[in-house]
Structure formats: C-alpha cells, structure tokens
Write a protein that holds these residues in place. Structure first.
Motif, PDB file in Angstrom:
ATOM      1  N   THR A  15       0.806  -1.211   0.000  1.00  0.00           N
ATOM      2  CA  THR A  15       0.000   0.000   0.000  1.00  0.00           C
ATOM      3  C   THR A  15       0.842   1.265   0.000  1.00  0.00           C
ATOM      4  OG1 THR A  15      -0.179  -0.111   2.398  1.00  0.00           O
ATOM      5  CG2 THR A  15      -1.958  -1.105   1.127  1.00  0.00           C
ATOM      6  N   VAL A  16       2.022   1.242   0.591  1.00  0.00           N
ATOM      7  CA  VAL A  16       2.837   2.460   0.643  1.00  0.00           C
ATOM      8  C   VAL A  16       3.315   2.865  -0.752  1.00  0.00           C
ATOM      9  CG1 VAL A  16       4.961   3.468   1.555  1.00  0.00           C
ATOM     10  CG2 VAL A  16       3.495   2.114   3.038  1.00  0.00           C
ATOM     11  N   ALA A  21       2.648   6.487  -5.445  1.00  0.00           N
ATOM     12  CA  ALA A  21       2.430   6.624  -6.890  1.00  0.00           C
ATOM     13  C   ALA A  21       1.093   7.296  -7.174  1.00  0.00           C
ATOM     14  CB  ALA A  21       2.479   5.250  -7.562  1.00  0.00           C
ATOM     15  N   ALA A  22       0.042   6.927  -6.432  1.00  0.00           N
ATOM     16  CA  ALA A  22      -1.267   7.546  -6.627  1.00  0.00           C
ATOM     17  C   ALA A  22      -1.224   9.025  -6.286  1.00  0.00           C
ATOM     18  CB  ALA A  22      -2.316   6.831  -5.778  1.00  0.00           C
ATOM     19  N   GLY A  77       7.877   2.669 -14.712  1.00  0.00           N
ATOM     20  CA  GLY A  77       6.608   1.964 -14.899  1.00  0.00           C
ATOM     21  C   GLY A  77       6.739   0.481 -14.655  1.00  0.00           C
ATOM     22  N   LEU A  78       7.832  -0.117 -15.127  1.00  0.00           N
ATOM     23  CA  LEU A  78       8.067  -1.539 -14.907  1.00  0.00           C
ATOM     24  C   LEU A  78       8.227  -1.832 -13.415  1.00  0.00           C
ATOM     25  CD1 LEU A  78       8.511  -4.285 -16.271  1.00  0.00           C
ATOM     26  CD2 LEU A  78      10.948  -3.750 -16.329  1.00  0.00           C
ATOM     27  N   ILE A  79       8.963  -0.974 -12.703  1.00  0.00           N
ATOM     28  CA  ILE A  79       9.134  -1.148 -11.254  1.00  0.00           C
ATOM     29  C   ILE A  79       7.788  -1.060 -10.551  1.00  0.00           C
ATOM     30  CG2 ILE A  79      10.085  -0.068  -9.174  1.00  0.00           C
ATOM     31  CD1 ILE A  79      12.585   0.595 -10.851  1.00  0.00           C
ATOM     32  N   MET A  80       6.945  -0.107 -10.973  1.00  0.00           N
ATOM     33  CA  MET A  80       5.628   0.032 -10.351  1.00  0.00           C
ATOM     34  C   MET A  80       4.756  -1.189 -10.621  1.00  0.00           C
ATOM     35  SD  MET A  80       4.963   4.095 -10.991  1.00  0.00           S
ATOM     36  CE  MET A  80       3.243   4.012 -10.642  1.00  0.00           C
ATOM     37  N   ILE A  81       4.828  -1.752 -11.814  1.00  0.00           N
ATOM     38  CA  ILE A  81       4.045  -2.945 -12.140  1.00  0.00           C
ATOM     39  C   ILE A  81       4.524  -4.136 -11.319  1.00  0.00           C
ATOM     40  CG2 ILE A  81       3.612  -4.654 -13.952  1.00  0.00           C
ATOM     41  CD1 ILE A  81       3.491  -2.285 -15.924  1.00  0.00           C
TER      42      ILE A  81
END
Length: 192
Positions: A15-16, A21-22, A77-81
């Motif tokens: 969640t962190v 990111a959100a 983006g890849l790290i976030m996915i």
C-alpha cells in the motif's frame, strides 16, 4: 488426487508504494487540469507552463535527453508494475497443528493455523514477564528472530536473560511454531 487449499499465511499488499504513486499521479493530473483551465479562461498558457512547453518544443524526438527520459519512464513503470504484482513478505508464522477432517474416503483436507508476528511478540512478552526478577518487557518479532529486552532490578542480568530465553523458547515450541524463531534476549538493570 487430493487438492490442497492455498496457505493461510497472508502477504500484505504494497500500500505504501501504491499510495505514493497515486499521490504523485494525482498531483500531476490536477496541475495539468489547472493549466488547461487557465488556457481556456485566459487564452494564454501560464508563465511556468510556457517555459516548460518552450523547452519541450525545442527537443527533437531522437535527442539523447528525450531517449533518457523515455527509458527512465519505462523503467519506473516496470518497477511500479512489479511492485504492484508481487505481494509483500509473510506477516504470519505457521503453527504446526493440522487437523484432517476428510468426509470422503481417501481425502484429508487440512486446517492450518497461523499466528501473526504481533501475536508471537505478545506470547513471548507474556512468558518473559512470568520469569522471576523481570520488571518490564519489550518484544519485537520478525520473520526469523524474536528480540526480547527485559528490565530488572537485579544485578544478575545474565542469569535473568538466560531464564527469559529458555521461557520464551519453551513457549514458542509449545505453541507449535514451525520453524521456531531464534530468540535474542538482552537484560538491563533498572534503578530502584
């Protein structure tokens, strides 16, 4: 053929990183909307937006700076996915007790029991507090280690630390933890 139910050991969601990111994407979206509304109302871009748009207008698609930015955005983006798809570490330990209640011959569904790290810490603190000479207890439980810190009015801190280690080890073994975490105990003298 028996089918085993998925394990009860829950893994927390991340969640962190998702919240960060959100938040960043929300702020960026709000800024873009405000700049767009400014453009619609006034007919011109705000000064900070003009500077950014002027800089972006000078950059060609094949420039090194633009390629570095695109590669960085793709890696981010890849790290976030990956962070969103992979669950966190286990936050509970399996207790060795299993109960088989097969209703049909040849099948034995199993019931698993787990205890949270917080539960392990509370169990260890309760049993450490029962040792003679212990005045205060602080416990931190991790995946493989339980750290117990006890305060005592006795000058024999080594003996008390040893007794606390034995008591906590016995409590965790009796509870059926599998595997039993390593116990690190420190004792310190409280002044009266």
């Amino acid at each position: 053929m028996t089918r085993r139910a998925p394990g009860l050991q829950r893994r927390p969601s991340r969640t962190v990183p998702a919240s960060i990111a959100a938040g960043v994407l929300t702020v960026a979206g709000v800024l873009i909307v405000l700049v767009g509304v400014w453009r619609l109302i006034d007919g011109t871009w705000p000064a900070p937006a003009q500077a950014v748009l002027g800089y972006l207008a000078k950059i060609s698609w094949g420039s090194t700076g633009w390629l570095i930015f695109c590669i960085g955005a793709a890696v981010l983006g890849l790290i976030m996915i990956i962070a969103g798809a992979t669950p966190g570490r286990y936050n509970a330990a399996r207790i060795g007790t299993r109960i088989g209640t097969g209703s049909t011959p040849g099948t034995t569904p199993e019931t698993e029991f787990v205890i949270s790290r917080r539960g392990i810490a509370r169990l260890a603190a309760a049993h450490a507090d029962l040792v003679d000479g212990v005045e205060s207890v602080t416990v931190k439980a991790g995946a493989r280690r339980v750290r117990v810190s006890v305060g005592t009015t006795s000058r024999h801190t080594g003996d008390i630390a040893q007794a606390v280690t034995v008591a906590v080890q016995a409590a965790l073994t009796d509870a059926g933890l599998s595997p039993v975490p390593r116990i690190n105990t420190t004792a310190w003298t409280k002044e009266i």
